[in-house]
Scaffold this motif. Structure first.
Motif, PDB file in Angstrom:
ATOM      1  N   ARG A 115      33.792  50.099  35.932  1.00  0.00           N
ATOM      2  CA  ARG A 115      33.805  51.561  36.027  1.00  0.00           C
ATOM      3  C   ARG A 115      35.158  51.729  36.937  1.00  0.00           C
ATOM      4  NH1 ARG A 115      30.435  50.885  32.109  1.00  0.00           N
ATOM      5  NH2 ARG A 115      29.573  52.809  31.414  1.00  0.00           N
ATOM      6  N   GLU A 116      35.557  50.585  37.566  1.00  0.00           N
ATOM      7  CA  GLU A 116      36.302  50.913  38.628  1.00  0.00           C
ATOM      8  C   GLU A 116      37.454  49.366  38.702  1.00  0.00           C
ATOM      9  OE1 GLU A 116      34.144  49.128  42.270  1.00  0.00           O
ATOM     10  OE2 GLU A 116      34.316  51.199  42.391  1.00  0.00           O
ATOM     11  N   PRO A 117      38.652  49.648  39.024  1.00  0.00           N
ATOM     12  CA  PRO A 117      39.480  48.530  38.969  1.00  0.00           C
ATOM     13  C   PRO A 117      38.832  47.111  39.692  1.00  0.00           C
ATOM     14  CG  PRO A 117      40.882  50.151  39.242  1.00  0.00           C
ATOM     15  CD  PRO A 117      39.337  50.720  39.445  1.00  0.00           C
ATOM     16  N   VAL A 118      39.024  45.970  39.050  1.00  0.00           N
ATOM     17  CA  VAL A 118      38.561  44.647  39.848  1.00  0.00           C
ATOM     18  C   VAL A 118      39.703  43.894  39.459  1.00  0.00           C
ATOM     19  CG1 VAL A 118      36.022  45.128  39.581  1.00  0.00           C
ATOM     20  CG2 VAL A 118      37.229  44.063  37.759  1.00  0.00           C
ATOM     21  N   GLN A 119      39.668  42.847  40.589  1.00  0.00           N
ATOM     22  CA  GLN A 119      40.528  41.776  40.481  1.00  0.00           C
ATOM     23  C   GLN A 119      39.942  40.266  41.044  1.00  0.00           C
ATOM     24  OE1 GLN A 119      43.904  42.660  42.802  1.00  0.00           O
ATOM     25  NE2 GLN A 119      45.168  43.662  41.307  1.00  0.00           N
ATOM     26  N   GLY A 120      40.032  39.156  40.497  1.00  0.00           N
ATOM     27  CA  GLY A 120      39.724  37.967  40.620  1.00  0.00           C
ATOM     28  C   GLY A 120      38.118  37.930  40.582  1.00  0.00           C
ATOM     29  N   VAL A 121      37.525  38.833  39.678  1.00  0.00           N
ATOM     30  CA  VAL A 121      36.197  38.306  39.460  1.00  0.00           C
ATOM     31  C   VAL A 121      35.912  37.300  38.485  1.00  0.00           C
ATOM     32  CG1 VAL A 121      34.106  39.381  38.675  1.00  0.00           C
ATOM     33  CG2 VAL A 121      35.585  40.993  39.778  1.00  0.00           C
ATOM     34  N   GLU A 122      34.672  36.309  39.014  1.00  0.00           N
ATOM     35  CA  GLU A 122      34.429  35.056  38.404  1.00  0.00           C
ATOM     36  C   GLU A 122      33.362  35.368  37.523  1.00  0.00           C
ATOM     37  OE1 GLU A 122      34.657  31.540  40.288  1.00  0.00           O
ATOM     38  OE2 GLU A 122      36.877  31.624  40.674  1.00  0.00           O
ATOM     39  N   VAL A 123      33.273  35.110  36.359  1.00  0.00           N
ATOM     40  CA  VAL A 123      32.172  35.034  35.396  1.00  0.00           C
ATOM     41  C   VAL A 123      32.250  33.764  34.635  1.00  0.00           C
ATOM     42  CG1 VAL A 123      32.014  37.490  35.208  1.00  0.00           C
ATOM     43  CG2 VAL A 123      33.651  36.269  33.719  1.00  0.00           C
ATOM     44  N   ARG A 124      30.930  33.465  33.849  1.00  0.00           N
ATOM     45  CA  ARG A 124      31.002  32.315  33.315  1.00  0.00           C
ATOM     46  C   ARG A 124      30.795  32.726  31.742  1.00  0.00           C
ATOM     47  NH1 ARG A 124      29.687  27.506  35.413  1.00  0.00           N
ATOM     48  NH2 ARG A 124      28.075  26.914  33.682  1.00  0.00           N
ATOM     49  N   PHE A 125      31.467  32.251  30.903  1.00  0.00           N
ATOM     50  CA  PHE A 125      31.749  32.671  29.613  1.00  0.00           C
ATOM     51  C   PHE A 125      31.419  31.669  28.465  1.00  0.00           C
ATOM     52  CE2 PHE A 125      33.662  34.534  25.831  1.00  0.00           C
ATOM     53  CZ  PHE A 125      33.788  35.899  25.770  1.00  0.00           C
ATOM     54  N   ARG A 126      30.577  31.657  27.662  1.00  0.00           N
ATOM     55  CA  ARG A 126      30.280  30.885  26.398  1.00  0.00           C
ATOM     56  C   ARG A 126      31.426  30.770  25.627  1.00  0.00           C
ATOM     57  NH1 ARG A 126      26.003  27.883  26.744  1.00  0.00           N
ATOM     58  NH2 ARG A 126      24.703  29.322  27.436  1.00  0.00           N
ATOM     59  N   ARG A 127      31.989  29.385  25.387  1.00  0.00           N
ATOM     60  CA  ARG A 127      33.072  29.172  24.647  1.00  0.00           C
ATOM     61  C   ARG A 127      32.480  28.691  23.136  1.00  0.00           C
ATOM     62  NH1 ARG A 127      33.967  24.882  28.716  1.00  0.00           N
ATOM     63  NH2 ARG A 127      33.318  23.536  27.089  1.00  0.00           N
ATOM     64  N   ALA A 128      33.598  28.791  22.425  1.00  0.00           N
ATOM     65  CA  ALA A 128      33.060  28.429  20.679  1.00  0.00           C
ATOM     66  C   ALA A 128      32.547  27.428  20.563  1.00  0.00           C
ATOM     67  CB  ALA A 128      34.612  28.865  20.056  1.00  0.00           C
ATOM     68  N   GLY A 132      30.087  25.036  24.885  1.00  0.00           N
ATOM     69  CA  GLY A 132      30.169  24.813  26.706  1.00  0.00           C
ATOM     70  C   GLY A 132      30.477  26.133  27.174  1.00  0.00           C
ATOM     71  N   VAL A 133      30.745  26.128  28.306  1.00  0.00           N
ATOM     72  CA  VAL A 133      30.787  27.307  29.540  1.00  0.00           C
ATOM     73  C   VAL A 133      31.966  27.091  30.254  1.00  0.00           C
ATOM     74  CG1 VAL A 133      29.593  28.671  31.188  1.00  0.00           C
ATOM     75  CG2 VAL A 133      28.229  27.517  29.555  1.00  0.00           C
ATOM     76  N   SER A 134      32.919  28.180  30.168  1.00  0.00           N
ATOM     77  CA  SER A 134      33.964  28.178  31.280  1.00  0.00           C
ATOM     78  C   SER A 134      33.905  29.224  32.238  1.00  0.00           C
ATOM     79  CB  SER A 134      35.231  28.655  30.153  1.00  0.00           C
ATOM     80  OG  SER A 134      35.590  27.424  29.335  1.00  0.00           O
ATOM     81  N   THR A 135      34.452  29.033  33.418  1.00  0.00           N
ATOM     82  CA  THR A 135      34.695  29.805  34.343  1.00  0.00           C
ATOM     83  C   THR A 135      35.987  30.567  34.370  1.00  0.00           C
ATOM     84  OG1 THR A 135      33.418  28.266  35.906  1.00  0.00           O
ATOM     85  CG2 THR A 135      34.648  29.925  36.706  1.00  0.00           C
ATOM     86  N   LEU A 136      35.800  31.752  34.238  1.00  0.00           N
ATOM     87  CA  LEU A 136      36.764  32.703  34.020  1.00  0.00           C
ATOM     88  C   LEU A 136      37.085  33.767  35.220  1.00  0.00           C
ATOM     89  CD1 LEU A 136      36.275  34.080  30.359  1.00  0.00           C
ATOM     90  CD2 LEU A 136      37.361  32.172  30.903  1.00  0.00           C
ATOM     91  N   GLU A 137      38.444  33.850  35.406  1.00  0.00           N
ATOM     92  CA  GLU A 137      38.678  34.857  36.702  1.00  0.00           C
ATOM     93  C   GLU A 137      39.249  36.030  36.070  1.00  0.00           C
ATOM     94  OE1 GLU A 137      40.627  33.617  40.879  1.00  0.00           O
ATOM     95  OE2 GLU A 137      42.384  34.182  39.368  1.00  0.00           O
ATOM     96  N   ALA A 138      38.824  36.945  36.263  1.00  0.00           N
ATOM     97  CA  ALA A 138      38.955  38.188  35.498  1.00  0.00           C
ATOM     98  C   ALA A 138      39.796  39.256  36.368  1.00  0.00           C
ATOM     99  CB  ALA A 138      38.039  38.837  34.981  1.00  0.00           C
ATOM    100  N   SER A 139      40.624  40.027  35.750  1.00  0.00           N
ATOM    101  CA  SER A 139      40.928  41.375  36.265  1.00  0.00           C
ATOM    102  C   SER A 139      40.925  42.243  35.368  1.00  0.00           C
ATOM    103  CB  SER A 139      42.684  41.067  36.992  1.00  0.00           C
ATOM    104  OG  SER A 139      42.692  40.197  37.960  1.00  0.00           O
ATOM    105  N   ALA A 140      40.396  43.662  35.837  1.00  0.00           N
ATOM    106  CA  ALA A 140      40.365  44.559  34.672  1.00  0.00           C
ATOM    107  C   ALA A 140      40.323  45.825  35.041  1.00  0.00           C
ATOM    108  CB  ALA A 140      38.944  44.402  34.064  1.00  0.00           C
ATOM    109  N   ALA A 141      40.880  47.012  34.366  1.00  0.00           N
ATOM    110  CA  ALA A 141      40.855  48.319  34.648  1.00  0.00           C
ATOM    111  C   ALA A 141      39.936  48.930  33.853  1.00  0.00           C
ATOM    112  CB  ALA A 141      42.077  48.863  34.664  1.00  0.00           C
ATOM    113  N   PRO A 142      39.209  50.371  34.283  1.00  0.00           N
ATOM    114  CA  PRO A 142      38.398  51.004  33.305  1.00  0.00           C
ATOM    115  C   PRO A 142      39.546  51.974  32.372  1.00  0.00           C
ATOM    116  CG  PRO A 142      38.454  52.183  35.416  1.00  0.00           C
ATOM    117  CD  PRO A 142      39.293  50.536  35.613  1.00  0.00           C
ATOM    118  N   LEU A 143      38.827  52.464  31.260  1.00  0.00           N
ATOM    119  CA  LEU A 143      39.760  53.113  30.531  1.00  0.00           C
ATOM    120  C   LEU A 143      38.885  54.594  30.422  1.00  0.00           C
ATOM    121  CD1 LEU A 143      40.926  50.895  27.614  1.00  0.00           C
ATOM    122  CD2 LEU A 143      42.093  51.766  29.618  1.00  0.00           C
TER     123      LEU A 143
END
Length: 560
Positions: free
Chosen positions: A180-193, A196-207
């Motif tokens: 609900r608010e802009p974020v930068q450099g947030v790390e999450v673990r995401f299931r790959r196809a 396996g599991v990848s570590t993602l660094e995300a930057s996002a903005a709400p709409l």
């Protein structure tokens, strides 16, 4: 009002009325190419029109006055880069009103927007980053082709982003996919196809929609898995380097060689959080011998089970049993095995991970060097304190041992025995020094066999020997002397002649714990009775009078 009145009014509106303030050009033109009126912004346009530079405008005027109705089109000036939106309105059969509006900004902005959209599309397509957008229900509504962790975009679009997140139990995370608010450099673990599991660094903005309601999020994720693995490996390497340095310094900073192995075992135990550590060294003819044990003892059966594997391989050996886990490694110096180290971690489920095993491998060489240094020190100490021929203590070491014994608080009785060979000179004179040396070695063997725990035996020089008999008082001293003299028959084959048989004489002094007698005083008493024996006959023993008395001594002549 007639046509002339309408034209006059229109001229007034253009030159002095509201149209005079219009920001774009306003002109009243005729089919003959003349300009009847213009406002100030229309001056450059009128100049070009009259100069015949705008044939399209001339054609448009002709068409409008001919009855086609109002028309509009755009005129671009390549010199200035401006764009004019021009409208032509018929006024009469031979006049037209031209009204222009500068749309350069709008045109440029629109072109820039189109260009930026294309650029964005191109960047998204060629980028390795994972661009995405979610809707109000948290489902993906857009996913870029590249960087989608092995998924085809259609496999993700329409599915909740949250179902791909891997969240450790009991841990709350900030999800960029429904932020609900802009974020930068947030790390999450995401299931790959591929599962396996990848570590993602995300930057996002709400709409948000036009009513201010949250309608999803848009952002970019970068796969940081390899980078994080490299960071973790570098961190482990630095940690291992620090621990290795700590252990090595603990060994090198220890001044006393006798404490070196203790320092090494203690440092290794702390560095690897072990419950126990044992350092073994190789003793010729005896195999592995425990040199140092720190903390909880390693079960003997575990060590026995590991012995063969340790000797056969230079690789670390791990044994996991119900009571715990052992980690062992061969130690060596100049490629030759000189010992082993065994670490113990107690408890069901105990184990050793790769990092801990790697650390032990790195410090194994230093431990091998420490073992060698201690062995070399002990060898030097042995050389400096023992007689080279017989292996017994030399005079200096024997004197120090007697002094330490007498200086010990609350010690019990003890007896100092001086042993001197009878007729030894005859052996060297008639049979040679080699036979004499073998005779001395045989005497040393006799005295060592007769020694009991706590005793120490020395060769004082030449054919003189000494024995400290621990715990032997005046009652037991005669029996000890008799036992030694009974072994004299072993020396007869070394005799110089039948008339001069090789034998022993023994002078003894018993220590009274309460007398306060010094080492020199004790030695003087034993030496005095030996002197008496050598000048009064040979092959017998005498016990000196107690310190501070002139009482008669016990003596016995040995009959061969």
């Amino acid at each position: 009002m007639g046509e002339d009145g309408s034209v006059a009014d229109l001229v007034h509106l253009i030159e002095d009325g509201p149209l005079a303030d219009h920001p774009g050009p306003v002109l009243l033109v005729g089919t003959d190419g003349g300009v009847l009126a213009r406002n100030i912004p229309g001056a450059p346009f009128a100049h070009r029109f009259l100069g015949g530079e705008l044939p399209a405008v001339t054609a448009m005027v002709a068409a409008v006055t001919a009855g086609t109705g109002s028309q509009s089109f755009k005129i671009s000036d390549e010199d200035t880069g401006s764009t004019l939106d021009l409208a032509a309105i018929p006024v009469s059969g031979h006049l037209a009103l031209l009204v222009g509006r500068d749309v350069s900004l709008d045109h440029n902005l629109r072109a820039a927007l189109v260009d930026s959209r294309q650029r964005y599309k191109d960047l998204v397509e060629i980028s390795s980053d994972f661009a995405w957008e979610t809707g109000p229900t948290g489902q993906f509504v857009f996913v870029s082709t590249a960087g989608a962790l092995g998924y085809d975009p259609d496999e993700l679009v329409g599915r909740p982003a949250g179902q791909f997140l891997v969240v450790p139990e009991g841990l709350e995370i900030v999800s960029p996919f429904d932020t609900r608010e802009p974020v930068q450099g947030v790390e999450v673990r995401f299931r790959r196809a591929d599962g396996g599991v990848s570590t993602l660094e995300a930057s996002a903005a709400p709409l948000f929609d036009d009513k201010g309601r949250w309608s999803g999020a848009r952002g970019v994720c970068r796969d940081m898995t390899e980078a994080r693995l490299r960071d973790a490996a570098l961190t482990r390497a630095r940690s291992r380097e620090r621990l290795t340095t700590y252990i090595v310094r603990a060994i090198r900073d220890e001044i006393e060689p006798d404490r070196m192995l203790d320092a090494a075992a203690e440092a290794l135990t702390r560095a690897l959080s072990a419950d126990g550590c044992a350092l073994y060294r190789i003793v010729p003819g005896a195999g592995l011998d425990l040199a140092v044990g720190i903390g909880q003892s390693v079960p003997e059966r575990v060590v026995d089970d590991l012995r063969e594997a340790i000797v056969d391989t230079r690789e670390p050996v791990v044994a996991e049993i119900e009571e715990g886990a052992a980690l062992a490694h061969q130690l060596s110096y100049h490629q030759e095995m000189n010992g082993t180290v065994v670490l113990w971690r107690a408890g069901t489920g105990a184990f050793w991970d790769e990092e801990e095993v790697g650390l032990l491998v790195e410090v194994a060489d230093q431990l091998g060097i420490a073992l060698q240094q201690v062995a070399a020190h002990e060898h030097l100490r042995t050389l400096s304190s023992t007689d080279a021929m017989t292996g017994l203590l030399n005079r200096r070491a024997f004197d120090e041992a007697i002094g330490d014994r007498l200086g010990r608080h609350g010690f019990g009785p003890g007896t100092l025995a001086y042993v001197d060979l009878d007729n030894f000179k005859k052996v060297n004179d008639t049979r040679g020094h080699q036979v004499g040396d073998r005779a001395l070695i045989r005497v040393a063997d006799i005295l060592k066999r007769q020694a009991t725990p706590g005793d120490f035996v020395a060769r004082l020089g030449g054919d003189e020997f000494a024995v400290w008999m621990e715990g032997v008082g005046i009652e037991d001293a005669p029996d000890r002397a008799e036992n030694i003299l009974e072994s004299v028959r072993e020396l007869l084959p070394f005799s110089g002649s039948p008339e001069h048989p090789l034998g022993l004489s023994i002078g003894m002094a018993v220590v009274d714990p309460g007398s306060g007698e010094t080492r020199d005083e004790l030695v003087a008493r034993a030496d005095a009775v030996m002197y008496e024996i050598k000048h009064g006959g040979k092959g017998w023993y005498r016990i000196a009078a107690p310190a501070g008395t002139t009482a008669s001594t016990q003596e016995r002549r040995h009959s061969r």
